[in-house]
Design a protein around this motif. Sequence first.
Motif, short mmCIF file in Angstrom:
data_model
loop_
_atom_site.label_atom_id
_atom_site.label_comp_id
_atom_site.label_asym_id
_atom_site.label_seq_id
_atom_site.Cartn_x
_atom_site.Cartn_y
_atom_site.Cartn_z
N ALA A 134 0.80 -1.06 0.27
CA ALA A 134 0.33 -0.49 -0.18
C ALA A 134 1.23 1.03 -0.12
O ALA A 134 0.15 2.51 -0.97
CB ALA A 134 -0.71 -0.08 1.61
N ILE A 135 1.94 1.22 0.68
CA ILE A 135 3.00 2.67 1.29
C ILE A 135 4.03 2.58 0.18
O ILE A 135 3.60 4.15 -0.63
CB ILE A 135 3.82 1.80 2.06
N TRP A 136 3.87 1.75 -1.10
CA TRP A 136 4.32 1.67 -2.42
C TRP A 136 3.40 2.06 -3.48
O TRP A 136 3.55 3.19 -3.81
CB TRP A 136 5.33 0.56 -2.99
N TYR A 137 2.72 1.81 -3.66
CA TYR A 137 1.11 2.23 -4.40
C TYR A 137 0.64 3.63 -4.34
O TYR A 137 0.76 4.73 -5.10
CB TYR A 137 -0.41 1.28 -4.14
N LEU A 138 0.87 3.99 -2.59
CA LEU A 138 0.87 5.55 -3.05
C LEU A 138 1.91 6.74 -2.85
O LEU A 138 1.12 7.31 -3.58
CB LEU A 138 0.72 5.30 -0.38
N ILE A 139 2.84 5.64 -2.79
CA ILE A 139 4.22 6.53 -3.63
C ILE A 139 4.14 7.10 -5.31
O ILE A 139 4.69 7.73 -4.93
CB ILE A 139 5.67 6.43 -3.05
#
Length: 298
Positions: free
Chosen positions: A267-272
């Motif tokens: 999720a963090i990488w998608y948001l980044i």
Amino acid sequence: MTQAEGRAAAGLCVSDGDVGIDDTDIARLRHVRPRHYGRILAVLLIVLFAGFLIKSFAEGQIDWPEVGNYLTWPTILMGVVNTVWLSIASMAIGIALGVACAIARNSPNPVVRSAAIFYAWFFRGTPVILQLLIWFNLALVFPRLGIAGVWDVRTVTVITPAVAALLGFGLNEGAYVSEIVRAGLLSVDRGQYEAARSIGMREMKALRRIILPQAMRVVVPPLGNEFIGLIKMTSLASIVGFNDVLRSAQDVYYTNTKVIELLIVAAIWYLIVVSVLSFGQGFIERRFGRGFSGSGRR
């Protein structure tokens, strides 16, 4: 209450004939702000809900140090790279097909126009996951690809998970982009077409030099939104074995059972990635919106 008293209570000046009523200076009146109880209630509910989420994630069985460790795990980083290049390549195919299809929709040739309409109808009307599965299993329909005696190869050799994902997402995006571009072309005043003809421009040159640059102001915002949606949609490619960031996270938590930690990492990488591309979208919107009121700097 008399009329004079009412005027005085409202802070209005009264005439000398209004006996017994003093003049009131409205500038000296105390300003009382209205109380928005609905807004206060909404803020309280949002704060309570946010606090509940923070408390739940803080006290839950989540190993936060492991989340930080796996953010730069080689398998995860490779999945991020695969997600980014698949999204960019699929969108490039979609833009090329979408522009061609949008132009073909306005063609005087009924065969070309009908083919463009059918293309948009078919790929917009079927689920993306179904299209991915069809491309991945294309060998069941065409065991071999090529030209007899010139070039011939087994279909399973050509249609790898990456190729199947690229074809599935690229062709699907082309159908949606065609409608976005068509809306942009319709937003350009008809007089621009006539002005181009009046100076001797051919239709394709007029599209390239005059019509499309003006249509981009309308095309870019929904096109950027479509691209962001495509980045998240690439997670469906795992069904055909493509190692995107979500599939990579799943491969890791299948071995170490850190399920929620790896899902948070994904999720963090998608948001980044989405945040970076959203910034780029805003820059492009301002670039093509120059010269229009309320659209960036002139």
